[in-house]
Design a protein around this motif. Sequence first.
Motif, PDB file in Angstrom:
ATOM      1  N   ASP A 115      -0.217  -3.488  -6.934  1.00 51.81           N
ATOM      2  CA  ASP A 115      -0.268  -4.907  -7.259  1.00 51.81           C
ATOM      3  C   ASP A 115       0.997  -5.230  -8.039  1.00 51.81           C
ATOM      4  O   ASP A 115       1.177  -4.755  -9.160  1.00 51.81           O
ATOM      5  CB  ASP A 115      -1.519  -5.184  -8.089  1.00 51.81           C
ATOM      6  N   ILE A 116       1.877  -6.020  -7.462  1.00 54.86           N
ATOM      7  CA  ILE A 116       3.257  -6.141  -7.963  1.00 54.86           C
ATOM      8  C   ILE A 116       3.540  -7.553  -8.465  1.00 54.86           C
ATOM      9  O   ILE A 116       3.118  -8.542  -7.853  1.00 54.86           O
ATOM     10  CB  ILE A 116       4.255  -5.791  -6.841  1.00 54.86           C
ATOM     11  N   VAL A 117       4.259  -7.617  -9.576  1.00 55.00           N
ATOM     12  CA  VAL A 117       4.792  -8.885 -10.075  1.00 55.00           C
ATOM     13  C   VAL A 117       6.315  -8.814  -9.978  1.00 55.00           C
ATOM     14  O   VAL A 117       6.938  -7.904 -10.533  1.00 55.00           O
ATOM     15  CB  VAL A 117       4.363  -9.159 -11.531  1.00 55.00           C
ATOM     16  N   ILE A 118       6.899  -9.756  -9.260  1.00 55.67           N
ATOM     17  CA  ILE A 118       8.356  -9.858  -9.142  1.00 55.67           C
ATOM     18  C   ILE A 118       8.807 -11.057  -9.962  1.00 55.67           C
ATOM     19  O   ILE A 118       8.372 -12.186  -9.721  1.00 55.67           O
ATOM     20  CB  ILE A 118       8.798 -10.019  -7.681  1.00 55.67           C
TER      21      ILE A 118
ATOM     22  N   SER B 132       4.526  -3.119 -11.546  1.00 50.63           N
ATOM     23  CA  SER B 132       3.339  -2.977 -10.705  1.00 50.63           C
ATOM     24  C   SER B 132       2.209  -2.258 -11.425  1.00 50.63           C
ATOM     25  O   SER B 132       2.414  -1.526 -12.399  1.00 50.63           O
ATOM     26  CB  SER B 132       3.695  -2.219  -9.419  1.00 50.63           C
ATOM     27  N   ASN B 133       1.001  -2.505 -10.926  1.00 48.69           N
ATOM     28  CA  ASN B 133      -0.200  -1.749 -11.259  1.00 48.69           C
ATOM     29  C   ASN B 133      -0.745  -1.151  -9.974  1.00 48.69           C
ATOM     30  O   ASN B 133      -0.435  -1.638  -8.869  1.00 48.69           O
ATOM     31  CB  ASN B 133      -1.263  -2.664 -11.886  1.00 48.69           C
ATOM     32  N   TYR B 134      -1.568  -0.116 -10.116  1.00 50.34           N
ATOM     33  CA  TYR B 134      -2.192   0.489  -8.934  1.00 50.34           C
ATOM     34  C   TYR B 134      -3.699   0.401  -9.076  1.00 50.34           C
ATOM     35  O   TYR B 134      -4.269   0.820 -10.083  1.00 50.34           O
ATOM     36  CB  TYR B 134      -1.758   1.954  -8.798  1.00 50.34           C
ATOM     37  N   PHE B 135      -4.336  -0.189  -8.079  1.00 49.98           N
ATOM     38  CA  PHE B 135      -5.792  -0.337  -8.107  1.00 49.98           C
ATOM     39  C   PHE B 135      -6.325  -0.432  -6.684  1.00 49.98           C
ATOM     40  O   PHE B 135      -5.764  -1.138  -5.847  1.00 49.98           O
ATOM     41  CB  PHE B 135      -6.183  -1.597  -8.906  1.00 49.98           C
ATOM     42  N   ASP B 136      -7.405   0.277  -6.426  1.00 54.33           N
ATOM     43  CA  ASP B 136      -8.096   0.199  -5.142  1.00 54.33           C
ATOM     44  C   ASP B 136      -7.147   0.450  -3.968  1.00 54.33           C
ATOM     45  O   ASP B 136      -7.115  -0.294  -2.995  1.00 54.33           O
ATOM     46  CB  ASP B 136      -8.773  -1.173  -5.008  1.00 54.33           C
TER      47      ASP B 136
ATOM     48  N   SER C 286       0.819  -1.212   0.000  1.00 53.54           N
ATOM     49  CA  SER C 286       0.000   0.000   0.000  1.00 53.54           C
ATOM     50  C   SER C 286       0.852   1.261   0.000  1.00 53.54           C
ATOM     51  O   SER C 286       0.376   2.338  -0.376  1.00 53.54           O
ATOM     52  CB  SER C 286      -0.944   0.009   1.209  1.00 53.54           C
ATOM     53  N   ASP C 287       2.121   1.154   0.399  1.00 52.39           N
ATOM     54  CA  ASP C 287       3.018   2.307   0.491  1.00 52.39           C
ATOM     55  C   ASP C 287       3.904   2.377  -0.756  1.00 52.39           C
ATOM     56  O   ASP C 287       4.818   1.567  -0.932  1.00 52.39           O
ATOM     57  CB  ASP C 287       3.889   2.183   1.748  1.00 52.39           C
ATOM     58  N   GLY C 288       3.631   3.351  -1.613  1.00 51.51           N
ATOM     59  CA  GLY C 288       4.390   3.493  -2.856  1.00 51.51           C
ATOM     60  C   GLY C 288       5.855   3.797  -2.642  1.00 51.51           C
ATOM     61  O   GLY C 288       6.693   3.497  -3.504  1.00 51.51           O
ATOM     62  N   ASN C 289       6.214   4.393  -1.503  1.00 54.38           N
ATOM     63  CA  ASN C 289       7.615   4.711  -1.226  1.00 54.38           C
ATOM     64  C   ASN C 289       8.468   3.447  -1.060  1.00 54.38           C
ATOM     65  O   ASN C 289       9.692   3.499  -1.173  1.00 54.38           O
ATOM     66  CB  ASN C 289       7.722   5.565   0.042  1.00 54.38           C
ATOM     67  N   LYS C 290       7.818   2.325  -0.806  1.00 59.98           N
ATOM     68  CA  LYS C 290       8.557   1.082  -0.590  1.00 59.98           C
ATOM     69  C   LYS C 290       8.845   0.334  -1.886  1.00 59.98           C
ATOM     70  O   LYS C 290       9.673  -0.588  -1.902  1.00 59.98           O
ATOM     71  CB  LYS C 290       7.783   0.171   0.363  1.00 59.98           C
ATOM     72  N   LEU C 291       8.162   0.706  -2.966  1.00 64.19           N
ATOM     73  CA  LEU C 291       8.278  -0.069  -4.201  1.00 64.19           C
ATOM     74  C   LEU C 291       9.710  -0.214  -4.707  1.00 64.19           C
ATOM     75  O   LEU C 291      10.108  -1.308  -5.126  1.00 64.19           O
ATOM     76  CB  LEU C 291       7.395   0.538  -5.298  1.00 64.19           C
ATOM     77  N   PRO C 292      10.530   0.874  -4.718  1.00 65.85           N
ATOM     78  CA  PRO C 292      11.896   0.696  -5.247  1.00 65.85           C
ATOM     79  C   PRO C 292      12.730  -0.320  -4.488  1.00 65.85           C
ATOM     80  O   PRO C 292      13.708  -0.848  -5.028  1.00 65.85           O
ATOM     81  CB  PRO C 292      12.501   2.115  -5.104  1.00 65.85           C
ATOM     82  N   PHE C 293      12.354  -0.598  -3.244  1.00 67.93           N
ATOM     83  CA  PHE C 293      13.160  -1.491  -2.416  1.00 67.93           C
ATOM     84  C   PHE C 293      12.783  -2.968  -2.565  1.00 67.93           C
ATOM     85  O   PHE C 293      13.500  -3.836  -2.075  1.00 67.93           O
ATOM     86  CB  PHE C 293      13.036  -1.086  -0.938  1.00 67.93           C
TER      87      PHE C 293
END
Length: 423
Positions: free
Chosen positions: A272-275, A264-268, A210-217
């Motif tokens: 929503d991330i695919v690694i 990732s996609n963003y919804f609701d 839910s926290d976009g700031n964490k995505l790069p990590f």
Amino acid sequence: MYGFGRSTVNDDTMRSVSSYFLQGNTKELSQHITLPEPSFIDALNTLKQQSYTTIPSNIVSLYSKEPLGLGDTKKCYGYQQYPGHIVPTFYQNRDEAEQDIDYNNNDNQEIEKFKIVLQQQQSQQEIEDKNVFNINQYFKELNTFLFGNQIIHSKLLSSTQTLSMKYLSNTNKQGIVMVADQQTNGKGRGGNQWVSPIGCLLYSFKCKQSDGNKLPFLQYVAGLAMIEAIHSFPIASDLNVRLKWPNDIYGDNNLKIGGILCQSNYFDNQFDIVIGIGINVTNSNNPTISINQMIHNNLILKKEIEIEKEKEKEIIPVYISRESLLSRFFNVFEQIYITFTKDGFKPLEKRYTDVWLHSNSVVQIKEKDNQYVKIIGLTDNGFLKSIECNSNGIQTSNIIHELHPDGTSFDIENLILKKKEIK
């Protein structure tokens, strides 16, 4: 049918594609290969010229560690969240899937179905085939709650990443993993494309944030989990596997053995991330080096085994299987992911930098009159953190620089100065 990319090159060039990709030579790669949008006829014609293990199909198998009925499976992974949302079609058996039509009409466009058949167990033929991922062995060693308990498998796919992004976006549940024994159109960072030989562990899996700031990590979390998973095997506890920032896995002789891709996609109100991860496990010398080959070389150096000189080409034993490595990866990843979701990357940063290649590396910043800087960690934004120094790495000021990769192919000698601050 969907899922199998077309290549207009011969066998020698197909082998070279993996080598170029693994070494990061994307400019050379672009001169050798073109991979247009996938189609069944083109893919089938290509496969007739290649040594893949099977023929293309848009039908794959889904296995669950604990029983999961058709209705629950659809709710978790096949629920249409909004008009036009593309989802897989699920079946109780393969006959149903084969008899069903191959296309859906979606906003006046024909969308090819991705057909997923619920399976209780693999066929005996697949179990006995050493080139086919063994589901039973994988589940036997898996010990997780969130990740890896549902697995989609196929002998041949275009790209687990592409399929997951297209058909498994915005699922109600995280944790499902897609595994292929081979790929014809694998995806790397910056759109790099590569073909994967037998013996690579090739997979993509879903997670939520839910926290976009964490995505790069997240790519760092996945990389750390892979290194720690490898080192958790006693026979590989001292194996020289390291992370090259931001998303590569390196082995002996500074050779790339794997890579990580997060999309990732963003919804609701959720990301929503695919690694996606690909790593050489048993494909020794094809095209570079593998985990098992590194283990074998270590044992020879330790004189725990002897080289069979009479053999022209030594057969490398399977010390670590793809199945064991994937289950071990999820066992480690889940614990790290829980910490990361709760507390962020800070509690994990030292573990990460302990297994990367860059601590105290000295580089020059061209935009700063070739100023020398020493890499000392990661910034709060997830980029390289460096401090000014001389050519010997001795600190000369307290000025901190944030460094970014130059383009999509990271080169430690070509970094861009993006931000400067006084400590």
